[in-house]
Design a protein around this motif. Structure first.
Motif: not given
Length: 124
Positions: A30-32, A36-38, A42-44, A68-73
């Motif tokens: 999991t990465t936070t 504005g970097q999502r 995700l493109a990378r 639920s959190d736009m900054r987490v992938i």
């Protein structure tokens, strides 16, 4: 690869041998991200995923945006064995991806799981 089960009532030595001959390796993380970097990450991740899926021994390779959190992938990988994972970790595209997102992330955690056996959680 289908291995027979090693019951937990077996001797400790048998259990250790079973763990050392895991049927697959799972990597989960999991990465936070910084605000504005999502989309950039995700493109990378799309490119990184396509490269990784072509590697011998890669059974699954997935990135998912947290709803639920736009900054987490989240990411999830399955590897056939230690050699396949080691080759992946030594590849140029791993270094390129990790270096490329280093400044775009705030924090992260990656875990490795050695799977001895698995079974369906539920049936249809």
């Amino acid at each position: 690869m289908n291995r027979s089960r090693t019951p937990w009532t077996a001797s400790p030595g048998a259990r250790v041998r079973a763990i050392r001959s895991a049927t697959m390796i799972i990597v989960s993380g999991t990465t936070t991200l910084k605000p504005g970097q999502r989309d950039s990450v995700l493109a990378r991740a799309i490119i990184f995923t396509k490269q990784s899926l072509t590697e011998p021994g890669c059974r699954a390779f997935v990135f998912a945006a947290d709803v639920s959190d736009m900054r987490v992938i989240h990411h999830y990988e399955e590897w056939e064995d230690e050699a396949a994972l080691a080759a992946h970790l030594a590849s140029d595209h791993v270094k390129s991806f990790t270096d490329g997102i280093a400044e775009l992330r705030d924090e992260g955690r990656v875990m490795r799981y050695d799977v001895v056996e698995s079974a369906p959680l539920a049936s249809d």
